[in-house]
Scaffold this active site. Structure first.
Site, PDB file in Angstrom:
ATOM      1  CE  LYS A  22      -1.790   1.579   4.002  1.00  0.00           C
ATOM      2  NZ  LYS A  22      -1.461   2.986   4.263  1.00  0.00           N
ATOM      3  CG  ASN A  23       2.257   2.671   3.468  1.00  0.00           C
ATOM      4  OD1 ASN A  23       1.103   2.984   3.143  1.00  0.00           O
ATOM      5  ND2 ASN A  23       2.614   2.441   4.716  1.00  0.00           N
ATOM      6  CB  CYS A 116      -5.651  10.535  11.612  1.00  0.00           C
ATOM      7  SG  CYS A 116      -3.977   9.929  11.694  1.00  0.00           S
ATOM      8  NE  ARG A 121       0.070  10.926   9.767  1.00  0.00           N
ATOM      9  CZ  ARG A 121      -0.374   9.863   9.113  1.00  0.00           C
ATOM     10  NH1 ARG A 121      -1.532   9.360   9.427  1.00  0.00           N
ATOM     11  NH2 ARG A 121       0.330   9.343   8.124  1.00  0.00           N
ATOM     12  CB  ILE A 123       2.128  18.656   5.636  1.00  0.00           C
ATOM     13  CG1 ILE A 123       1.303  19.951   5.688  1.00  0.00           C
ATOM     14  CG2 ILE A 123       1.220  17.441   5.642  1.00  0.00           C
ATOM     15  CD1 ILE A 123       0.495  20.172   4.420  1.00  0.00           C
ATOM     16  CG  ASP A 308       3.019   1.698   9.443  1.00  0.00           C
ATOM     17  OD1 ASP A 308       3.199   1.923   8.236  1.00  0.00           O
ATOM     18  OD2 ASP A 308       2.699   2.585  10.248  1.00  0.00           O
ATOM     19  NE  ARG A 400      -7.274   4.190   5.422  1.00  0.00           N
ATOM     20  CZ  ARG A 400      -6.454   4.964   6.139  1.00  0.00           C
ATOM     21  NH1 ARG A 400      -6.741   5.272   7.369  1.00  0.00           N
ATOM     22  NH2 ARG A 400      -5.347   5.443   5.619  1.00  0.00           N
TER      23      ARG A 400
HETATM   24  C1  EPZ Z   1       4.084   7.055   6.100  1.00  0.00           C
HETATM   25  O1  EPZ Z   1       3.313   8.136   6.597  1.00  0.00           O
HETATM   26  C2  EPZ Z   1       3.134   5.862   6.046  1.00  0.00           C
HETATM   27  N1  EPZ Z   1       2.010   6.150   5.155  1.00  0.00           N
HETATM   28  C3  EPZ Z   1       2.607   5.543   7.449  1.00  0.00           C
HETATM   29  O2  EPZ Z   1       1.820   4.336   7.341  1.00  0.00           O
HETATM   30  C4  EPZ Z   1       3.796   5.257   8.358  1.00  0.00           C
HETATM   31  O3  EPZ Z   1       3.321   5.034   9.667  1.00  0.00           O
HETATM   32  C5  EPZ Z   1       4.752   6.465   8.346  1.00  0.00           C
HETATM   33  O4  EPZ Z   1       5.170   6.748   6.996  1.00  0.00           O
HETATM   34  C6  EPZ Z   1       6.003   6.213   9.176  1.00  0.00           C
HETATM   35  O5  EPZ Z   1       6.669   5.092   8.704  1.00  0.00           O
HETATM   36  C7  EPZ Z   1       2.193   6.047   3.815  1.00  0.00           C
HETATM   37  O6  EPZ Z   1       3.282   5.777   3.338  1.00  0.00           O
HETATM   38  C8  EPZ Z   1       0.983   6.282   2.972  1.00  0.00           C
HETATM   39  P1  EPZ Z   1       6.074  10.436   8.273  1.00  0.00           P
HETATM   40  P2  EPZ Z   1       3.951   9.637   6.606  1.00  0.00           P
HETATM   41  O7  EPZ Z   1       5.991  11.727   7.554  1.00  0.00           O
HETATM   42  O8  EPZ Z   1       4.912   9.810   5.513  1.00  0.00           O
HETATM   43  C9  EPZ Z   1       6.282  13.691  11.633  1.00  0.00           C
HETATM   44  C10 EPZ Z   1      -0.066   2.975   7.601  1.00  0.00           C
HETATM   45  O9  EPZ Z   1      -0.633   2.491   8.590  1.00  0.00           O
HETATM   46  N2  EPZ Z   1       6.185  14.669  10.538  1.00  0.00           N
HETATM   47  O10 EPZ Z   1       7.233   9.537   7.986  1.00  0.00           O
HETATM   48  O11 EPZ Z   1       2.803  10.591   6.711  1.00  0.00           O
HETATM   49  C11 EPZ Z   1       5.015  12.867  11.810  1.00  0.00           C
HETATM   50  O12 EPZ Z   1       4.076  13.551  12.622  1.00  0.00           O
HETATM   51  C12 EPZ Z   1       0.416   4.421   7.641  1.00  0.00           C
HETATM   52  O13 EPZ Z   1       0.160   2.361   6.529  1.00  0.00           O
HETATM   53  C13 EPZ Z   1       6.380  16.012  10.821  1.00  0.00           C
HETATM   54  O14 EPZ Z   1       6.628  16.399  11.962  1.00  0.00           O
HETATM   55  O15 EPZ Z   1       4.731   9.625   7.990  1.00  0.00           O
HETATM   56  C14 EPZ Z   1       5.548  11.622  12.483  1.00  0.00           C
HETATM   57  O16 EPZ Z   1       5.714  11.876  13.860  1.00  0.00           O
HETATM   58  C15 EPZ Z   1       0.121   5.091   8.964  1.00  0.00           C
HETATM   59  N3  EPZ Z   1       6.285  16.911   9.806  1.00  0.00           N
HETATM   60  C16 EPZ Z   1       6.929  11.439  11.836  1.00  0.00           C
HETATM   61  O17 EPZ Z   1       7.282  12.716  11.280  1.00  0.00           O
HETATM   62  C17 EPZ Z   1       6.014  16.530   8.511  1.00  0.00           C
HETATM   63  O18 EPZ Z   1       5.962  17.405   7.618  1.00  0.00           O
HETATM   64  C18 EPZ Z   1       6.994  10.417  10.726  1.00  0.00           C
HETATM   65  O19 EPZ Z   1       5.944  10.705   9.838  1.00  0.00           O
HETATM   66  C19 EPZ Z   1       5.824  15.153   8.250  1.00  0.00           C
HETATM   67  C20 EPZ Z   1       5.918  14.245   9.273  1.00  0.00           C
END
Ligand code: EPZ
Length: 423
Positions: A22-23, A116, A121, A123, A308, A400
């Site tokens: 999925k990811n 969520c 979350r 960005i 995850d 999902r």
């Molecule tokens: C990806 O989400 C995955 N989703 C998530 O899987 C996974 O848990 C996550 O990576 C971590 O491995 C997809 O790939 C679609 P991050 P992502 O940005 O990219 C913080 C599942 O169950 N952060 O790596 O959104 C954030 O809050 C899902 O399949 C910022 O602070 O995660 C978190 O604490 C859930 N600022 C950490 O970084 C930002 O701009 C890691 O988040 C972005 C993120």
């Protein structure tokens, strides 16, 4: 709505084939709109999240055809570049469209994804990286409006945040950099296998990318990318979920179609709990025991233990001998599953981003509620091991991210049914 009804304490046997990731699928589907011409993707899992990103693409005018795990994408008809709240709010992963839209179409209007159940979350890293490449970002009534006035320019981008690297921020900046003028260096990039898969896909489209899989990625911008044909990697998180289903039910099962080196952190923890695991390049066999030891786990960006799989291994540890500790370093609030696991007889207490799991001798079936994709998978694992019947409501969360979940489990011998919930 639908629920799962699961009779626990049923041994599993046989083999389960892992679906596409999925990811990996989501950022690769997003990146395909940067190509001049059609792209064909193989091994795409038929999941709600994939359906959601296709709805957004269709809304924008992209033509798609998806059957038998093969997805055809023709971006030639794209005419609008807005991702509305009703789509983005159901799937934060849709933010991975931001980079491709800005790179190829120089404009994007995106609803702020919002938080969520696993936590806020943000960005900010996505926006910081894209701004470094020359994107102008405005905030309009909860929408991010991105514009590229002239053209994207390569730059040095430090993408580290307080939680380390960001997977989808890396995906967005890497996509945008492929069509920027000049060279981009991404320092503190995410190293996840899904980022490597995205880079491999982009290179097949004609991008020039070096260093993917490490924290430093170098991209030389090119003028155009072409449509291509590509097969995505298997889902390491789905694989880890079935591996833990084997152990928690004390069953010997085979999980095939896996890239096992993506799961070494899980294998390490399974061995630390005193269990054996047998694996080759593309398959895993669980070698069960009646009992396993309590362990300590900290979730980290890849190659550390994946957040995850945190909920799923917590289910496994509710039945360990002793007291386990899980520290969640990626999404510190990701413990929505704890309350429901305790309803099944687990003994878990929370202290900030730490969960203390006191092993119990058995779990007992009960009515519980799914609330997040991986938390729901954890409830299924616990239900498979619990005495008696467990009902898990709101299982649309599972749809999902797990393709044919109840069929794959039933084929392994689990007693699981999907039924309509009484209104
Ligand atoms: C990806 O989400 C995955 N989703 C998530 O899987 C996974 O848990 C996550 O990576 C971590 O491995 C997809 O790939 C679609 P991050 P992502 O940005 O990219 C913080 C599942 O169950 N952060 O790596 O959104 C954030 O809050 C899902 O399949 C910022 O602070 O995660 C978190 O604490 C859930 N600022 C950490 O970084 C930002 O701009 C890691 O988040 C972005 C993120």
């Amino acid at each position: 709505m639908e629920k799962f009804v699961i009779e626990g304490k049923q041994k599993l046997e046989g083999e389960v084939k892992i679906s596409g990731s999925k990811n990996a699928a989501l950022p690769i589907i997003a990146a395909s709109i940067m190509g001049e011409g059609k792209t064909i993707l193989h091994n795409i899992p038929n999941l709600k999240d994939v359906q959601t990103i296709l709805k957004i693409l269709n809304y924008m005018g992209v033509k798609t055809k998806f059957e038998n795990n093969v997805l055809e994408i023709d971006p030639s008809g794209i005419y609008q570049f807005t991702a509305p709240y009703e789509f983005v709010s159901t799937m934060r992963g849709s933010i991975c469209l931001l980079g491709p839209l800005l790179a190829k179409y120089k404009t994007a209007k995106f609803s702020m994804p919002g938080g969520c159940v696993i936590g806020p979350r943000p960005i900010d890293l996505h926006l910081k990286g894209l701004k470094k490449l020359g994107v102008k970002i405005e905030n309009e009534e909860g929408y991010i409006v991105g514009k590229v006035e002239d053209k994207l320019k390569g730059n040095i981008v430090f993408l580290g945040g307080n939680f380390g690297s960001s997977v989808l921020a890396t995906a967005n900046v890497m996509c945008a950099a492929t069509l920027a003028e000049g060279e981009t260096i991404i320092e503190f990039a995410a190293c996840e296998p899904e980022i490597v898969d995205l880079a491999n896909f982009l290179k097949k489209m004609g991008a020039k990318i070096y260093g993917e899989g490490s924290h430093l990625i170098r991209i030389e911008g090119v003028k155009k990318l072409k449509g291509t044909e590509y097969t995505i990697i298997p889902d390491r998180i789905e694989a880890g979920t079935y591996i833990l289903a084997g152990y928690i039910t004390k069953s010997r099962i085979k999980i095939s179609g896996v890239i096992t080196h993506h799961l070494l952190s899980l294998f390490d923890k399974i061995e630390e709990s005193g269990l054996e695991i047998n694996f080759g390049d593309t398959y895993v066999e669980t070698i069960p025991k009646e009992k396993w030891k309590a362990i300590e786990i900290t979730t980290l960006p890849y190659p550390g233990f994946p957040t995850d799989l945190q909920a799923q291994i917590m289910s496994f540890l509710t039945l360990a001998d002793g007291v386990s500790l899980i520290t969640e370093k990626v999404f510190p609030e990701r413990f929505i599953h704890v309350g429901e696991l305790n309803r099944l007889g687990a003994d878990i207490t929370l202290d900030g981003s730490k969960a203390i799991i006191k092993g119990v001798s058995s779990l007992k079936g009960a009515k519980v509620m799914a609330s997040d994709l991986r938390a729901s998978a954890a409830l299924v694992l616990a239900a498979l091991a619990a005495e008696g019947t467990t009902e898990i409501s709101r299982i649309y969360h599972l749809d999902r991210g797990y393709e044919k979940f109840e069929k794959k489990l039933s084929d392994l011998g689990a007693k699981i049914k999907r039924v309509k919930e009484e209104t």
